[in-house]
Design a protein around this motif. Structure first.
Motif, PDB file in Angstrom:
ATOM      1  N   MET A   1      45.578 -22.296  -8.238  1.00 56.72           N
ATOM      2  CA  MET A   1      46.083 -22.737  -9.547  1.00 56.72           C
ATOM      3  C   MET A   1      47.115 -21.699  -9.974  1.00 56.72           C
ATOM      4  N   ASP A   2      47.754 -21.903 -11.101  1.00 53.50           N
ATOM      5  CA  ASP A   2      48.740 -20.930 -11.568  1.00 53.50           C
ATOM      6  C   ASP A   2      48.117 -19.549 -11.730  1.00 53.50           C
ATOM      7  N   GLY A   3      48.919 -18.528 -11.498  1.00 53.42           N
ATOM      8  CA  GLY A   3      48.427 -17.154 -11.575  1.00 53.42           C
ATOM      9  C   GLY A   3      47.808 -16.809 -12.921  1.00 53.42           C
ATOM     10  N   THR A   4      48.452 -17.234 -13.998  1.00 53.91           N
ATOM     11  CA  THR A   4      47.943 -16.939 -15.350  1.00 53.91           C
ATOM     12  C   THR A   4      46.531 -17.506 -15.496  1.00 53.91           C
ATOM     13  N   ALA A   5      46.381 -18.742 -15.044  1.00 50.46           N
ATOM     14  CA  ALA A   5      45.095 -19.437 -15.172  1.00 50.46           C
ATOM     15  C   ALA A   5      44.036 -18.759 -14.304  1.00 50.46           C
ATOM     16  N   MET A   6      44.435 -18.384 -13.100  1.00 49.82           N
ATOM     17  CA  MET A   6      43.433 -17.795 -12.208  1.00 49.82           C
ATOM     18  C   MET A   6      43.002 -16.414 -12.687  1.00 49.82           C
ATOM     19  N   THR A   7      43.933 -15.673 -13.247  1.00 44.76           N
ATOM     20  CA  THR A   7      43.580 -14.360 -13.793  1.00 44.76           C
ATOM     21  C   THR A   7      42.521 -14.519 -14.885  1.00 44.76           C
ATOM     22  N   LEU A   8      42.700 -15.546 -15.696  1.00 49.23           N
ATOM     23  CA  LEU A   8      41.731 -15.811 -16.769  1.00 49.23           C
ATOM     24  C   LEU A   8      40.352 -16.137 -16.165  1.00 49.23           C
ATOM     25  N   CYS A   9      40.327 -16.966 -15.145  1.00 48.19           N
ATOM     26  CA  CYS A   9      39.048 -17.295 -14.483  1.00 48.19           C
ATOM     27  C   CYS A   9      38.420 -16.044 -13.877  1.00 48.19           C
ATOM     28  N   GLN A  10      39.264 -15.205 -13.264  1.00 47.60           N
ATOM     29  CA  GLN A  10      38.759 -13.978 -12.651  1.00 47.60           C
ATOM     30  C   GLN A  10      38.137 -13.060 -13.707  1.00 47.60           C
ATOM     31  N   GLU A  11      38.869 -12.871 -14.805  1.00 46.44           N
ATOM     32  CA  GLU A  11      38.382 -11.969 -15.859  1.00 46.44           C
ATOM     33  C   GLU A  11      37.058 -12.440 -16.440  1.00 46.44           C
ATOM     34  N   GLN A  12      36.897 -13.759 -16.536  1.00 44.72           N
ATOM     35  CA  GLN A  12      35.693 -14.299 -17.169  1.00 44.72           C
ATOM     36  C   GLN A  12      34.664 -14.776 -16.140  1.00 44.72           C
ATOM     37  N   ASN A  13      34.985 -14.573 -14.859  1.00 43.04           N
ATOM     38  CA  ASN A  13      34.085 -14.971 -13.778  1.00 43.04           C
ATOM     39  C   ASN A  13      33.707 -16.451 -13.819  1.00 43.04           C
ATOM     40  N   LEU A  14      34.711 -17.292 -13.902  1.00 45.26           N
ATOM     41  CA  LEU A  14      34.510 -18.745 -13.879  1.00 45.26           C
ATOM     42  C   LEU A  14      34.935 -19.266 -12.503  1.00 45.26           C
ATOM     43  N   SER A  15      33.983 -19.790 -11.751  1.00 48.50           N
ATOM     44  CA  SER A  15      34.268 -20.247 -10.388  1.00 48.50           C
ATOM     45  C   SER A  15      35.188 -21.465 -10.379  1.00 48.50           C
ATOM     46  N   ILE A  16      35.982 -21.546  -9.313  1.00 44.50           N
ATOM     47  CA  ILE A  16      36.928 -22.657  -9.144  1.00 44.50           C
ATOM     48  C   ILE A  16      36.614 -23.333  -7.816  1.00 44.50           C
ATOM     49  N   ILE A  17      36.631 -24.653  -7.800  1.00 37.31           N
ATOM     50  CA  ILE A  17      36.498 -25.367  -6.526  1.00 37.31           C
ATOM     51  C   ILE A  17      37.737 -26.237  -6.325  1.00 37.31           C
ATOM     52  N   VAL A  18      38.399 -26.039  -5.193  1.00 42.72           N
ATOM     53  CA  VAL A  18      39.591 -26.815  -4.854  1.00 42.72           C
ATOM     54  C   VAL A  18      39.166 -27.873  -3.843  1.00 42.72           C
ATOM     55  N   PHE A  19      39.448 -29.133  -4.113  1.00 42.28           N
ATOM     56  CA  PHE A  19      38.986 -30.206  -3.223  1.00 42.28           C
ATOM     57  C   PHE A  19      39.959 -31.381  -3.260  1.00 42.28           C
ATOM     58  N   ASP A  20      39.787 -32.313  -2.328  1.00 43.26           N
ATOM     59  CA  ASP A  20      40.657 -33.485  -2.222  1.00 43.26           C
ATOM     60  C   ASP A  20      40.089 -34.626  -3.071  1.00 43.26           C
ATOM     61  N   MET A  21      40.812 -35.004  -4.097  1.00 47.22           N
ATOM     62  CA  MET A  21      40.327 -36.019  -5.034  1.00 47.22           C
ATOM     63  C   MET A  21      40.121 -37.377  -4.364  1.00 47.22           C
ATOM     64  N   PHE A  22      40.941 -37.669  -3.357  1.00 46.91           N
ATOM     65  CA  PHE A  22      40.906 -39.031  -2.809  1.00 46.91           C
ATOM     66  C   PHE A  22      40.170 -39.153  -1.481  1.00 46.91           C
ATOM     67  N   LYS A  23      39.459 -38.113  -1.096  1.00 46.97           N
ATOM     68  CA  LYS A  23      38.575 -38.246   0.054  1.00 46.97           C
ATOM     69  C   LYS A  23      37.297 -38.866  -0.491  1.00 46.97           C
ATOM     70  N   GLU A  24      36.899 -39.976   0.065  1.00 48.07           N
ATOM     71  CA  GLU A  24      35.770 -40.758  -0.440  1.00 48.07           C
ATOM     72  C   GLU A  24      34.552 -39.881  -0.801  1.00 48.07           C
TER      73      GLU A  24
END
Ligand code: UDP
Length: 234
Positions: A193-216
């Motif tokens: 995701m954008d660097g600004t957004a990811m830094t915020l997740c890192q600082e607050q320890n909010l996990s991110i999952i990247v996945f394919d929306m259209f895989k059944e």
């Protein structure tokens, strides 16, 4: 079910399909996936982008940047309404809340009210991004995710099933990460995701999952805790 409350980030392009702008058929297809995830009983908040209509930094070249970005934010509200329409057609209760007030068509963003909607099983769609220029809806996803106390931010991608060490659409040798630390993702400049957004997740320890929306069944699988996509965490 592993994740009881999630923030799903959907790019504006998901509403476009092969056409232009907002395509009702593409929006319905998207809504069907969201409806299946909602049926699992997870509390679902959505931040929708607006790149299908306008990106301030790209389309707004030659304009005042802040103005260009406000146009982009208005675009995300159009998408939010289209997604709400498609979800309600499928019988999924939804509310749209916007960071810029347009009270005739949507509620203003009120944190406690949004939380209440989630508790009642309504899908809350956040339009208008953060309400501020110079950032994107990725930052809105991180911010609203934190405010809603979600278990994870789910970054839906189109035909890419996770984070790779190179662009898999261009390099067939690219390898996928199953897990990554925030630090590695930032240092290696990987497309999460954008660097600004990811830094915020890192600082607050909010996990991110990247996945394919259209895989059944992909979104459902992620919510169940199946090892799908790439988990970015501490
Ligand atoms: N935008 C903004 N502030 C925000 C969210 C969005 O200024 O908090 C503007 C920005 O110009 C951006 C556009 O809205 O390019 C559309 O959002 P985004 O690019 O994040 O959409 P996506 O790529 O997710 O479809």
């Amino acid at each position: 079910m592993k994740y009881k409350r999630v923030l799903l980030k959907l790019s504006g392009e998901f509403l476009t399909g092969d056409g232009f702008g907002i395509q009702p058929e593409a929006t319905k297809t998207l809504a069907q996936e969201v409806a299946k995830a909602h049926a699992l009983g997870t509390q679902l908040a959505i931040v929708v982008g607006g790149g299908n209509l306008w990106r301030g930094a790209r389309q707004g070249v030659g304009m005042d940047r802040a103005t260009a970005d406000y146009i982009g934010m208005l675009g995300t509200i159009m998408n939010a309404l289209a997604l709400q329409d498609a979800l309600e057609y499928l019988g999924v209760p939804t509310r749209v809340q916007t960071a810029l007030t347009i009270q005739q068509v949507a509620e203003p963003y009120i944190r406690r009210r949004a939380l209440r909607h989630l508790e009642k099983g309504r899908v809350v769609i956040f339009g208008g991004g953060t309400g501020n220029p110079f950032v994107t809806t990725d930052t809105a996803a991180a911010l609203r995710g934190l405010e809603m106390n979600v278990d994870a931010v789910l970054m839906a991608k189109n035909k890419v099933d996770g984070v790779y060490d190179d662009d898999p659409r261009k390099n067939p040798q690219a390898t996928k990460y199953d897990t990554l630390t925030f630090h590695d993702a930032l240092v290696k400049g990987l497309q999460v995701m954008d660097g600004t957004a990811m830094t915020l997740c890192q600082e607050q320890n909010l996990s991110i999952i990247v996945f394919d929306m259209f895989k059944e069944g992909s979104l459902e699988g992620v919510i169940r805790g199946e090892p799908i996509g790439t988990l970015v965490h501490k």
